[in-house]
Design an enzyme around this catalytic site. Structure first.
Site, PDB file in Angstrom:
ATOM      1  N   ASP A   1       8.016   3.210   7.733  1.00 12.48           N
ATOM      2  CA  ASP A   1       7.583   2.668   9.027  1.00 12.48           C
ATOM      3  C   ASP A   1       8.427   1.475   9.477  1.00 12.48           C
ATOM      4  O   ASP A   1       7.946   0.606  10.196  1.00 12.48           O
ATOM      5  CB  ASP A   1       6.099   2.270   8.948  1.00 12.48           C
ATOM      6  CG  ASP A   1       5.852   1.149   7.930  1.00 12.48           C
ATOM      7  OD1 ASP A   1       6.765   0.836   7.142  1.00 12.48           O
ATOM      8  OD2 ASP A   1       4.747   0.592   7.924  1.00 12.48           O
TER       9      ASP A   1
ATOM     10  N   GLY B   1       4.709  -3.522  -1.311  1.00 10.56           N
ATOM     11  CA  GLY B   1       4.354  -2.355  -2.126  1.00 10.56           C
ATOM     12  C   GLY B   1       5.561  -1.814  -2.872  1.00 10.56           C
ATOM     13  O   GLY B   1       6.614  -1.601  -2.282  1.00 10.56           O
TER      14      GLY B   1
ATOM     15  N   ASP C   1       9.095  -4.538   6.431  1.00 14.10           N
ATOM     16  CA  ASP C   1       9.427  -5.471   7.518  1.00 14.10           C
ATOM     17  C   ASP C   1       8.745  -6.825   7.369  1.00 14.10           C
ATOM     18  O   ASP C   1       9.302  -7.851   7.760  1.00 14.10           O
ATOM     19  CB  ASP C   1       9.193  -4.834   8.900  1.00 14.10           C
ATOM     20  CG  ASP C   1       7.804  -4.273   9.057  1.00 14.10           C
ATOM     21  OD1 ASP C   1       7.029  -4.300   8.072  1.00 14.10           O
ATOM     22  OD2 ASP C   1       7.474  -3.817  10.166  1.00 14.10           O
TER      23      ASP C   1
ATOM     24  N   ARG D   1      -0.416   3.535   5.721  1.00 16.49           N
ATOM     25  CA  ARG D   1      -0.952   2.473   6.593  1.00 16.49           C
ATOM     26  C   ARG D   1      -1.162   3.032   8.000  1.00 16.49           C
ATOM     27  O   ARG D   1      -1.838   4.037   8.138  1.00 16.49           O
ATOM     28  CB  ARG D   1       0.013   1.287   6.630  1.00 16.49           C
ATOM     29  CG  ARG D   1      -0.621   0.000   6.198  1.00 16.49           C
ATOM     30  CD  ARG D   1       0.394  -1.110   6.253  1.00 16.49           C
ATOM     31  NE  ARG D   1       0.777  -1.525   4.922  1.00 16.49           N
ATOM     32  CZ  ARG D   1       0.075  -2.341   4.164  1.00 16.49           C
ATOM     33  NH1 ARG D   1      -1.060  -2.829   4.607  1.00 16.49           N
ATOM     34  NH2 ARG D   1       0.478  -2.680   2.972  1.00 16.49           N
TER      35      ARG D   1
ATOM     36  N   ASP E   1       5.821   4.134   3.271  1.00 21.51           N
ATOM     37  CA  ASP E   1       5.261   4.399   4.603  1.00 21.51           C
ATOM     38  C   ASP E   1       6.316   4.891   5.601  1.00 21.51           C
ATOM     39  O   ASP E   1       5.974   5.497   6.614  1.00 21.51           O
ATOM     40  CB  ASP E   1       4.611   3.123   5.163  1.00 21.51           C
ATOM     41  CG  ASP E   1       3.496   2.603   4.263  1.00 21.51           C
ATOM     42  OD1 ASP E   1       3.041   3.360   3.387  1.00 21.51           O
ATOM     43  OD2 ASP E   1       3.105   1.440   4.424  1.00 21.51           O
TER      44      ASP E   1
ATOM     45  N   ARG F   1       2.951  -9.345  -2.846  1.00 12.95           N
ATOM     46  CA  ARG F   1       2.865  -9.791  -1.444  1.00 12.95           C
ATOM     47  C   ARG F   1       2.525 -11.273  -1.516  1.00 12.95           C
ATOM     48  O   ARG F   1       1.492 -11.633  -2.067  1.00 12.95           O
ATOM     49  CB  ARG F   1       1.774  -9.021  -0.704  1.00 12.95           C
ATOM     50  CG  ARG F   1       2.072  -7.538  -0.586  1.00 12.95           C
ATOM     51  CD  ARG F   1       1.145  -6.836   0.412  1.00 12.95           C
ATOM     52  NE  ARG F   1       1.467  -5.420   0.451  1.00 12.95           N
ATOM     53  CZ  ARG F   1       0.753  -4.479  -0.145  1.00 12.95           C
ATOM     54  NH1 ARG F   1      -0.326  -4.789  -0.814  1.00 12.95           N
ATOM     55  NH2 ARG F   1       1.129  -3.217  -0.078  1.00 12.95           N
TER      56      ARG F   1
ATOM     57  N   THR G   1       9.765   1.224   1.403  1.00 11.04           N
ATOM     58  CA  THR G   1       8.319   1.426   1.513  1.00 11.04           C
ATOM     59  C   THR G   1       8.059   2.916   1.636  1.00 11.04           C
ATOM     60  O   THR G   1       8.787   3.614   2.354  1.00 11.04           O
ATOM     61  CB  THR G   1       7.705   0.696   2.726  1.00 11.04           C
ATOM     62  OG1 THR G   1       6.381   1.222   2.949  1.00 11.04           O
ATOM     63  CG2 THR G   1       8.488   0.862   4.003  1.00 11.04           C
TER      64      THR G   1
HETATM   65  O1  F6P Z   1       2.758  -0.166   2.177  1.00 11.08           O
HETATM   66  C1  F6P Z   1       2.640   0.686   1.107  1.00 11.08           C
HETATM   67  C2  F6P Z   1       1.191   1.029   0.851  1.00 11.08           C
HETATM   68  O2  F6P Z   1       1.151   1.885  -0.265  1.00 11.08           O
HETATM   69  C3  F6P Z   1       0.447   1.640   2.044  1.00 11.08           C
HETATM   70  O3  F6P Z   1       0.734   2.994   2.211  1.00 11.08           O
HETATM   71  C4  F6P Z   1      -0.975   1.357   1.665  1.00 11.08           C
HETATM   72  O4  F6P Z   1      -1.797   1.284   2.814  1.00 11.08           O
HETATM   73  C5  F6P Z   1      -0.883   0.033   0.980  1.00 11.08           C
HETATM   74  O5  F6P Z   1       0.455  -0.123   0.542  1.00 11.08           O
HETATM   75  C6  F6P Z   1      -1.786  -0.108  -0.207  1.00 11.08           C
HETATM   76  O6  F6P Z   1      -1.716  -1.427  -0.634  1.00 11.08           O
HETATM   77  P1  F6P Z   1      -2.291  -1.932  -2.031  1.00 11.08           P
HETATM   78  O7  F6P Z   1      -1.379  -1.440  -3.101  1.00 11.08           O
HETATM   79  O8  F6P Z   1      -2.292  -3.395  -1.900  1.00 11.08           O
HETATM   80  O9  F6P Z   1      -3.656  -1.324  -2.174  1.00 11.08           O
END
Ligand code: F6P
Length: 329
Positions: free
Chosen positions: A142, A23, A115, A184, A140, A84, A138
């Site tokens: 986390d 992300g 991670d 997340r 998050d 990703r 990130t």
């Molecule tokens: O990991 C970052 C994040 O924004 C999370 O908070 C969220 O759950 C996820 O990515 C959303 O992913 P995507 O952009 O693939 O919808």
């Protein structure tokens, strides 16, 4: 200071590349700018890898110069894209990535990611000995071993602006608002938002709760004249946000709405904190690689910047700060 051109005849420059994985966050562009400026100043040749590990596999690798990063400091997202990559989990694609790096004589990588991205990088190092330094990035927050991940402050400030705006309408229209934050499985964004917005309720995965426990108190507050509620909920909790809104309507007796903040949390003009940390993370990452650190993640803790092993940052799930958690009622 007059900056020199990056292509210097006869000069043995070390080639180094940067990529973003997972992300995107606000702060990646300031990091990319410092990467180019700093490595050129050090006499190295910086490269961009576009679209994360996907770009490594597909050879989307180009040399970078000062002009490529002019004006990007103020912009969220990442100029070089992020992704990703499922393919990077396969050894054959990692071998292809290594062949591409060899083609450009790139010996070192700076990787902005989470991670999951670092786990892939560790495998890559084990197989192909490409030196790297990871920068935790990130919204998050986390990642184990670091108190701060790039992008978190900008995300929190975007959320703050949104919650403050929702308060305006909630208070005018006498409603309960269930505001869902990203993160997340980690409740950090929701918890910090709760503590800094004066919301009435905060629900996060790390804190067991039963909505029933809030009913008497909230009903009493309504009786005493409370006109609205703000509830900050993290996307990782067991209920859907619509169920919480329904609970407000049916059990507390107040009209409610849900506001899922979504991807606005990932964008926006990077805050000063994220710009400065981007600068520091990148400078230290490049220095570490030049000093011979082959495989590390640069972490930021209360004690300052520390280099950690991939094992340390990926082997455990990050726990929420106990002090912050203790403020939750
Ligand atoms: O990991 C970052 C994040 O924004 C999370 O908070 C969220 O759950 C996820 O990515 C959303 O992913 P995507 O952009 O693939 O919808």
């Amino acid at each position: 200071m007059v900056k020199s051109n990056n292509f210097r005849d006869g000069y043995n420059m070390k080639n180094i590349a940067i990529l973003c994985s997972g992300g995107d966050v606000s702060g990646m562009n300031p990091a990319i700018k410092q990467f180019v400026d700093y490595t050129l100043d050090k006499g190295m040749q910086p490269y961009f890898v576009y679209d994360g590990y996907e770009g490594l596999i597909d050879d989307k690798i180009t040399p970078a110069n000062y002009s490529d990063v002019a004006g990007i400091m103020t912009r969220g997202g990442t100029k070089i894209g992020s992704a990703r990559s499922i393919r990077f989990k396969e050894a054959s694609y990692r071998a292809q990535a290594k062949a591409n790096l060899d083609k450009h004589e790139i010996e070192m990588l700076v990787v902005l990611g989470g991670d999951g991205s670092f786990r892939g990088l560790h495998k890559f190092y084990e197989e192909h000995k490409i030196k790297f330094c990871g920068i935790p990035s990130t919204i998050d927050n986390d990642i184990n071993g670091t108190d701060y991940c790039l992008g978190v402050d900008t995300a929190l400030n975007i959320i703050k602006t949104s919650v403050d705006a929702i308060r305006d309408t909630a208070s005018s229209f006498s409603r309960a608002f269930v505001i869902e934050t990203m993160g997340r499985d980690c409740g950090y964004l929701a918890l910090v938002t709760h503590l800094t917005s004066g919301s009435e309720l905060c629900l996060i995965p790390e804190h067991p709760y039963s909505l029933k426990d809030y009913e008497d108190e909230f009903k009493k507050q309504m009786k005493n004249g409370r006109r609205y509620f703000l509830a900050i909920v993290s996307e990782g909790i067991k209920e859907d946000s619509n169920e919480i809104a329904k609970w407000f309507e049916e059990r507390i007796g107040i009209e409610s709405r849900v506001s899922v903040l979504g991807h606005i949390q990932r964008g926006g003009n990077p805050t000063v904190k994220d710009r400065l940390l981007a600068y520091q993370f990148v400078t230290k990452a490049v220095d570490a690689l030049l000093d011979g650190k082959e495989e590390s993640v640069i972490c930021y803790e209360k004690s300052g910047f520390n280099f950690k092993s991939i094992e340390e940052v990926t082997s455990k799930i990050k726990e929420l700060d106990n002090e912050l958690l203790s403020y939750l009622r």
